[in-house]
Every structure is written in structure tokens, then in C-alpha cells.
Write a protein that holds these residues in place. Structure first.
Motif, PDB file in Angstrom:
ATOM      1  N   GLY A   1       0.823  -1.198   0.000  1.00  0.00           N
ATOM      2  CA  GLY A   1       0.000   0.000   0.000  1.00  0.00           C
ATOM      3  C   GLY A   1       0.857   1.249   0.000  1.00  0.00           C
ATOM      4  O   GLY A   1       2.047   1.196   0.331  1.00  0.00           O
ATOM      5  N   GLN A   2       0.244   2.369  -0.372  1.00  0.00           N
ATOM      6  CA  GLN A   2       0.970   3.631  -0.414  1.00  0.00           C
ATOM      7  C   GLN A   2       0.019   4.786  -0.188  1.00  0.00           C
ATOM      8  O   GLN A   2      -1.056   4.851  -0.788  1.00  0.00           O
ATOM      9  N   HIS A   3       0.423   5.695   0.698  1.00  0.00           N
ATOM     10  CA  HIS A   3      -0.296   6.946   0.919  1.00  0.00           C
ATOM     11  C   HIS A   3       0.470   8.064   0.211  1.00  0.00           C
ATOM     12  O   HIS A   3       1.677   8.192   0.393  1.00  0.00           O
ATOM     13  N   LEU A   4      -0.227   8.842  -0.576  1.00  0.00           N
ATOM     14  CA  LEU A   4       0.350  10.048  -1.166  1.00  0.00           C
ATOM     15  C   LEU A   4      -0.327  11.232  -0.487  1.00  0.00           C
ATOM     16  O   LEU A   4      -1.557  11.286  -0.402  1.00  0.00           O
ATOM     17  N   LEU A   5       0.474  12.169   0.007  1.00  0.00           N
ATOM     18  CA  LEU A   5      -0.031  13.294   0.785  1.00  0.00           C
ATOM     19  C   LEU A   5       0.274  14.600   0.085  1.00  0.00           C
ATOM     20  O   LEU A   5       1.295  14.741  -0.581  1.00  0.00           O
ATOM     21  N   GLY A   6      -0.622  15.592   0.260  1.00  0.00           N
ATOM     22  CA  GLY A   6      -0.385  16.896  -0.348  1.00  0.00           C
ATOM     23  C   GLY A   6      -1.357  17.936   0.159  1.00  0.00           C
ATOM     24  O   GLY A   6      -2.217  17.667   1.004  1.00  0.00           O
ATOM     25  N   ASN A   7      -1.239  19.129  -0.392  1.00  0.00           N
ATOM     26  CA  ASN A   7      -2.104  20.261  -0.056  1.00  0.00           C
ATOM     27  C   ASN A   7      -2.176  20.481   1.448  1.00  0.00           C
ATOM     28  O   ASN A   7      -3.227  20.758   2.005  1.00  0.00           O
ATOM     29  N   SER A   8      -1.031  20.359   2.103  1.00  0.00           N
ATOM     30  CA  SER A   8      -0.986  20.528   3.556  1.00  0.00           C
ATOM     31  C   SER A   8      -1.046  21.999   3.938  1.00  0.00           C
ATOM     32  O   SER A   8      -0.397  22.844   3.319  1.00  0.00           O
ATOM     33  N   VAL A   9      -1.822  22.275   4.962  1.00  0.00           N
ATOM     34  CA  VAL A   9      -1.903  23.605   5.552  1.00  0.00           C
ATOM     35  C   VAL A   9      -1.678  23.426   7.046  1.00  0.00           C
ATOM     36  O   VAL A   9      -2.380  22.655   7.697  1.00  0.00           O
ATOM     37  N   VAL A  10      -0.677  24.120   7.578  1.00  0.00           N
ATOM     38  CA  VAL A  10      -0.362  24.043   9.004  1.00  0.00           C
ATOM     39  C   VAL A  10      -0.543  25.424   9.591  1.00  0.00           C
ATOM     40  O   VAL A  10       0.005  26.403   9.075  1.00  0.00           O
ATOM     41  N   ARG A  11      -1.305  25.487  10.664  1.00  0.00           N
ATOM     42  CA  ARG A  11      -1.520  26.747  11.361  1.00  0.00           C
ATOM     43  C   ARG A  11      -0.988  26.612  12.776  1.00  0.00           C
ATOM     44  O   ARG A  11      -1.495  25.797  13.562  1.00  0.00           O
ATOM     45  N   CYS A  12       0.039  27.403  13.090  1.00  0.00           N
ATOM     46  CA  CYS A  12       0.605  27.381  14.431  1.00  0.00           C
ATOM     47  C   CYS A  12      -0.335  28.075  15.402  1.00  0.00           C
ATOM     48  O   CYS A  12      -0.985  29.058  15.062  1.00  0.00           O
ATOM     49  N   ARG A  13      -0.387  27.527  16.586  1.00  0.00           N
ATOM     50  CA  ARG A  13      -1.196  28.083  17.663  1.00  0.00           C
ATOM     51  C   ARG A  13      -0.252  28.315  18.831  1.00  0.00           C
ATOM     52  O   ARG A  13      -0.203  27.526  19.765  1.00  0.00           O
ATOM     53  N   GLY A  14       0.534  29.370  18.716  1.00  0.00           N
ATOM     54  CA  GLY A  14       1.593  29.613  19.687  1.00  0.00           C
ATOM     55  C   GLY A  14       2.829  28.824  19.296  1.00  0.00           C
ATOM     56  O   GLY A  14       2.936  28.326  18.176  1.00  0.00           O
ATOM     57  N   LYS A  15       3.760  28.685  20.238  1.00  0.00           N
ATOM     58  CA  LYS A  15       5.014  27.992  19.957  1.00  0.00           C
ATOM     59  C   LYS A  15       4.940  26.491  20.221  1.00  0.00           C
ATOM     60  O   LYS A  15       5.817  25.749  19.807  1.00  0.00           O
ATOM     61  N   GLN A  16       3.910  26.029  20.914  1.00  0.00           N
ATOM     62  CA  GLN A  16       3.864  24.635  21.338  1.00  0.00           C
ATOM     63  C   GLN A  16       2.766  23.804  20.686  1.00  0.00           C
ATOM     64  O   GLN A  16       2.675  22.612  20.948  1.00  0.00           O
ATOM     65  N   ALA A  17       1.915  24.424  19.884  1.00  0.00           N
ATOM     66  CA  ALA A  17       0.798  23.667  19.299  1.00  0.00           C
ATOM     67  C   ALA A  17       0.542  24.117  17.866  1.00  0.00           C
ATOM     68  O   ALA A  17       0.838  25.249  17.493  1.00  0.00           O
ATOM     69  N   ALA A  18      -0.006  23.208  17.076  1.00  0.00           N
ATOM     70  CA  ALA A  18      -0.360  23.518  15.690  1.00  0.00           C
ATOM     71  C   ALA A  18      -1.521  22.618  15.275  1.00  0.00           C
ATOM     72  O   ALA A  18      -1.747  21.559  15.851  1.00  0.00           O
ATOM     73  N   ARG A  19      -2.216  23.083  14.271  1.00  0.00           N
ATOM     74  CA  ARG A  19      -3.302  22.314  13.659  1.00  0.00           C
ATOM     75  C   ARG A  19      -2.942  22.169  12.180  1.00  0.00           C
ATOM     76  O   ARG A  19      -2.533  23.127  11.539  1.00  0.00           O
TER      77      ARG A  19
END
Length: 134
Positions: A53-71
Motif C-alpha cells: 500500500g501507499q499513501h500520497l499526501l499533499g495540499n498541507s496547511v499548518v496553522r501554528c497556535r503559539g510555539k507549542q501547538a499547531a493544527r
């Protein structure tokens, strides 16, 4: 790392990506939310029929929530190949997204939770490919 660990069936690599109290939620695929360890047990239970099996990943959006957390939001396309009870090969394709909560620790960013959504999926039995003439 997370998708590669799952595709390669690398349990240590998989677990190293998660906080100790992390939650994996694939309820969109019919599974109950659970720990990363339990998810691993469920997803690898049918490995006797798995070819790969294989997962292909893309269109990532990361939003930091301070220095210790992110979504993070990441789109995926997953393809797996297995053997059906009939002996024919089965190709399963799934497209969807991950919603992740991440925590920065002394060892780097780890998953506090991962929720998967499914946009589409297909499952097809196929004939074995002809032997290579090369």
C-alpha cells in the motif's frame, strides 16, 4: 514519516510520531476512535492478505497556535493491493483528508490527535498482471 511508517508496517516508527495519550479517529471509515496502538492492531489484522500500500499526501496547511501547538490539514490518496478470498487481486483506493492536532515536545512535533475524513473510495477485483517479458 507517519504515512511511510504505516505503509512500511514500521510499528516503532508509527508510535514514535504520537503523544502517549494521542487519539486516532477514523470513524469516517467505520472505526471507533482509539489509541495509536489499537489502531495499528486493527489496521494490520488483515495483513495476511496484504500485498502492499501507499499513501500520497499533499495540499498541507499548518496553522501554528503559539510555539507549542499547531493544527494541520492534509489531503491524501491511498492505494492498497491485497488478495481476495477468490484468489484475485483487490485494488482499494481512498481519497480524503487528515485533520491533525500537533504538540511541540523536546523530541520535535508529535501528533496529539489524527482524524481522517473520506471523500471517495473504490474497491476493484483485477486479474493478475501478465508476467514481465523483461
Amino acid at each position: 514519516m507517519l504515512a511511510a511508517a504505516l505503509d512500511d508496517r514500521d510499528l516503532a516508527g508509527w508510535l514514535a510520531c504520537f503523544m502517549p495519550d494521542a487519539l486516532v479517529d477514523f470513524s469516517a471509515a467505520g472505526m471507533r476512535p482509539c489509541s495509536p496502538e489499537r489502531f495499528w492492531e486493527l489496521i494490520t489484522a488483515a495483513d495476511g492478505n496484504r500485498i502492499g500500500g501507499q499513501h500520497l499526501l499533499g495540499n498541507s496547511v499548518v496553522r501554528c497556535r503559539g510555539k507549542q501547538a499547531a493544527r494541520a490539514h492534509t489531503e491524501y490518496a491511498m492505494t492498497s493491493l491485497s488478495v481476495a478470498a477468490s484468489g484475485r487481486r483487490v485494488v482499494t483506493r481512498v481519497g480524503g483528508f487528515y485533520e491533525d492536532e500537533l504538540v511541540h515536545t523536546r523530541v520535535g512535533w508529535l501528533f496529539a490527535s489524527r482524524r481522517a475524513g473520506v471523500r471517495w473510495n473504490t474497491r476493484d477485483e483485477i486479474e493478475d498482471p501478465a508476467p514481465s517479458t523483461h
